[in-house]
Design a protein around this motif. Structure first.
Motif, PDB file in Angstrom:
ATOM      1  N   CYS A 182       8.089  50.639  34.180  1.00 23.05           N
ATOM      2  CA  CYS A 182       7.864  49.999  32.809  1.00 23.05           C
ATOM      3  C   CYS A 182       6.655  49.701  32.614  1.00 23.05           C
ATOM      4  O   CYS A 182       6.277  50.092  31.730  1.00 23.05           O
ATOM      5  CB  CYS A 182       9.043  49.195  32.685  1.00 23.05           C
ATOM      6  SG  CYS A 182      10.800  49.842  32.609  1.00 23.05           S
ATOM      7  N   LYS A 228       3.713  50.419  34.065  1.00 18.48           N
ATOM      8  CA  LYS A 228       2.846  51.481  34.368  1.00 18.48           C
ATOM      9  C   LYS A 228       2.942  52.541  33.044  1.00 18.48           C
ATOM     10  O   LYS A 228       1.649  53.089  32.642  1.00 18.48           O
ATOM     11  CB  LYS A 228       3.253  52.413  35.616  1.00 18.48           C
ATOM     12  CG  LYS A 228       2.148  53.494  35.668  1.00 18.48           C
ATOM     13  CD  LYS A 228       2.364  54.082  37.036  1.00 18.48           C
ATOM     14  CE  LYS A 228       1.522  55.412  37.132  1.00 18.48           C
ATOM     15  NZ  LYS A 228       1.516  56.078  38.318  1.00 18.48           N
ATOM     16  N   TYR A 229       4.155  52.893  32.624  1.00 18.86           N
ATOM     17  CA  TYR A 229       4.155  53.873  31.339  1.00 18.86           C
ATOM     18  C   TYR A 229       4.395  53.031  30.337  1.00 18.86           C
ATOM     19  O   TYR A 229       4.694  53.552  29.078  1.00 18.86           O
ATOM     20  CB  TYR A 229       5.342  54.451  31.654  1.00 18.86           C
ATOM     21  CG  TYR A 229       5.232  55.586  33.023  1.00 18.86           C
ATOM     22  CD1 TYR A 229       4.174  56.535  32.684  1.00 18.86           C
ATOM     23  CD2 TYR A 229       5.977  55.488  34.193  1.00 18.86           C
ATOM     24  CE1 TYR A 229       3.995  57.398  33.911  1.00 18.86           C
ATOM     25  CE2 TYR A 229       5.441  56.340  35.209  1.00 18.86           C
ATOM     26  CZ  TYR A 229       4.710  57.217  34.911  1.00 18.86           C
ATOM     27  OH  TYR A 229       4.402  58.079  35.932  1.00 18.86           O
ATOM     28  N   ARG A 230       4.062  51.815  30.096  1.00 18.66           N
ATOM     29  CA  ARG A 230       3.916  50.829  28.911  1.00 18.66           C
ATOM     30  C   ARG A 230       5.196  50.835  28.077  1.00 18.66           C
ATOM     31  O   ARG A 230       5.309  50.927  26.957  1.00 18.66           O
ATOM     32  CB  ARG A 230       2.841  51.336  27.875  1.00 18.66           C
ATOM     33  CG  ARG A 230       1.360  51.112  28.804  1.00 18.66           C
ATOM     34  CD  ARG A 230       0.292  51.532  27.680  1.00 18.66           C
ATOM     35  NE  ARG A 230      -0.836  51.627  28.544  1.00 18.66           N
ATOM     36  CZ  ARG A 230      -1.715  50.411  28.654  1.00 18.66           C
ATOM     37  NH1 ARG A 230      -1.299  49.270  28.230  1.00 18.66           N
ATOM     38  NH2 ARG A 230      -2.899  50.635  29.310  1.00 18.66           N
ATOM     39  N   CYS A 231       6.539  50.690  28.785  1.00 19.23           N
ATOM     40  CA  CYS A 231       7.642  50.638  28.207  1.00 19.23           C
ATOM     41  C   CYS A 231       8.016  49.287  28.104  1.00 19.23           C
ATOM     42  O   CYS A 231       9.028  48.608  28.474  1.00 19.23           O
ATOM     43  CB  CYS A 231       8.915  51.430  29.117  1.00 19.23           C
ATOM     44  SG  CYS A 231       8.363  53.155  29.505  1.00 19.23           S
ATOM     45  N   PHE A 232       7.214  48.544  27.195  1.00 26.08           N
ATOM     46  CA  PHE A 232       7.375  47.112  27.062  1.00 26.08           C
ATOM     47  C   PHE A 232       8.766  46.541  26.384  1.00 26.08           C
ATOM     48  O   PHE A 232       9.148  45.625  26.542  1.00 26.08           O
ATOM     49  CB  PHE A 232       6.346  46.468  26.201  1.00 26.08           C
ATOM     50  CG  PHE A 232       4.994  46.608  26.921  1.00 26.08           C
ATOM     51  CD1 PHE A 232       4.695  46.173  28.446  1.00 26.08           C
ATOM     52  CD2 PHE A 232       3.772  47.343  26.622  1.00 26.08           C
ATOM     53  CE1 PHE A 232       3.605  46.264  28.860  1.00 26.08           C
ATOM     54  CE2 PHE A 232       2.649  47.563  27.227  1.00 26.08           C
ATOM     55  CZ  PHE A 232       2.468  46.706  28.344  1.00 26.08           C
ATOM     56  N   LYS A 233       9.224  47.707  25.477  1.00 28.38           N
ATOM     57  CA  LYS A 233      10.534  47.441  24.523  1.00 28.38           C
ATOM     58  C   LYS A 233      11.895  47.487  25.813  1.00 28.38           C
ATOM     59  O   LYS A 233      12.588  46.748  25.471  1.00 28.38           O
ATOM     60  CB  LYS A 233      10.590  48.405  23.480  1.00 28.38           C
ATOM     61  CG  LYS A 233       9.842  48.195  22.483  1.00 28.38           C
ATOM     62  CD  LYS A 233      10.202  49.213  21.139  1.00 28.38           C
ATOM     63  CE  LYS A 233       9.307  48.921  20.136  1.00 28.38           C
ATOM     64  NZ  LYS A 233       9.271  49.456  18.989  1.00 28.38           N
ATOM     65  N   CYS A 234      11.515  48.365  26.833  1.00 29.82           N
ATOM     66  CA  CYS A 234      12.687  48.275  27.816  1.00 29.82           C
ATOM     67  C   CYS A 234      12.370  47.112  28.589  1.00 29.82           C
ATOM     68  O   CYS A 234      13.592  46.621  28.879  1.00 29.82           O
ATOM     69  CB  CYS A 234      12.253  49.691  28.543  1.00 29.82           C
ATOM     70  SG  CYS A 234      13.490  49.725  29.815  1.00 29.82           S
ATOM     71  N   LEU A 235      11.295  46.422  28.790  1.00 24.07           N
ATOM     72  CA  LEU A 235      11.186  45.256  29.603  1.00 24.07           C
ATOM     73  C   LEU A 235      11.619  44.311  28.728  1.00 24.07           C
ATOM     74  O   LEU A 235      12.339  43.174  29.221  1.00 24.07           O
ATOM     75  CB  LEU A 235       9.726  44.933  30.034  1.00 24.07           C
ATOM     76  CG  LEU A 235       9.132  45.959  31.037  1.00 24.07           C
ATOM     77  CD1 LEU A 235       7.474  45.773  31.140  1.00 24.07           C
ATOM     78  CD2 LEU A 235       9.864  45.631  32.231  1.00 24.07           C
ATOM     79  N   TYR A 236      11.221  43.963  27.473  1.00 24.85           N
ATOM     80  CA  TYR A 236      11.916  42.784  26.615  1.00 24.85           C
ATOM     81  C   TYR A 236      13.416  42.897  26.731  1.00 24.85           C
ATOM     82  O   TYR A 236      14.028  42.073  26.681  1.00 24.85           O
ATOM     83  CB  TYR A 236      11.371  43.042  25.302  1.00 24.85           C
ATOM     84  CG  TYR A 236       9.622  42.794  25.382  1.00 24.85           C
ATOM     85  CD1 TYR A 236       9.119  41.987  26.078  1.00 24.85           C
ATOM     86  CD2 TYR A 236       9.024  43.373  24.308  1.00 24.85           C
ATOM     87  CE1 TYR A 236       7.898  41.647  26.016  1.00 24.85           C
ATOM     88  CE2 TYR A 236       7.464  43.239  24.154  1.00 24.85           C
ATOM     89  CZ  TYR A 236       7.159  42.389  25.135  1.00 24.85           C
ATOM     90  OH  TYR A 236       5.479  41.959  25.179  1.00 24.85           O
TER      91      TYR A 236
END
Length: 186
Positions: A112, A114-122
């Motif tokens: 997450c 690496k692929y800049r999936c910050f919304k998923c992390l949040y």
């Protein structure tokens, strides 16, 4: 005389306390206030834990002989009659399952990032905080209601629990008053 343009000014040029006693008081007061700021939430947390343990001491929830189930005992649950070899094999299997689970979660987080999936992390972090607030609050509230024999219907219980958890998530992850945020973090 200083050769470097970034060197500190002479001590005589600095504004500050005029005597050594004032300097000592300033340093001690600064250190003391930092220590007090650190100890406040710790003391409040310890008092809350003591109050809850006192209130729940007669609850049927606490039973050290009760079988515990978690990710660490997912593959094998130890029994008194098991042989030493079976216990060792089960412990190794439990350790393997735990390491695989932690590795998979870590790998997911790294992907997450690496692929800049910050919304998923949040979302995952918020969901885990929501479930932690909800489950711990449900456990404590259920035992308090049981201990003090307070009748409550399921709809009201879950409504209060949901609101407590959601307001806690809002307080923790958004700008809110410090006492409110600290109360939920405790």
């Amino acid at each position: 005389l200083s050769l470097s343009p970034l060197a500190e000014p002479d001590v005589a040029d600095r504004p500050g306390p005029s005597s050594g006693l004032e300097l000592l008081n300033e340093v001690l007061y600064g250190k003391l206030s930092m220590i007090i700021d650190i100890l406040k939430p710790v003391v409040v947390t310890m008092c809350a834990v003591l109050a809850l343990s006192y209130a729940l001491r007669s609850s049927s929830w606490y039973n050290p002989m009760r079988e515990q189930t978690s990710i660490a005992t997912m593959a094998y649950t130890e029994h008194q009659s098991d042989s030493t070899g079976a216990k060792l094999t089960g412990a190794l299997l439990n350790a393997l399952v735990f390491v695989i689970a932690v590795g998979a979660m870590t790998f997911g987080f790294v992907l997450c990032f690496k692929y800049r999936c910050f919304k998923c992390l949040y979302f995952v972090i918020g969901l885990s905080a929501l479930s932690a607030l909800g489950s711990v609050s449900a456990l404590v509230l259920t035992n308090l209601l049981e201990t003090y024999r307070i009748p409550t219907d399921a709809i009201s219980f879950y409504f209060i629990l949901w609101n407590f958890a959601v307001v806690g998530i809002i307080a923790i992850f958004t700008p809110s008053p410090p006492f409110f945020k600290h109360g939920y973090l405790i």
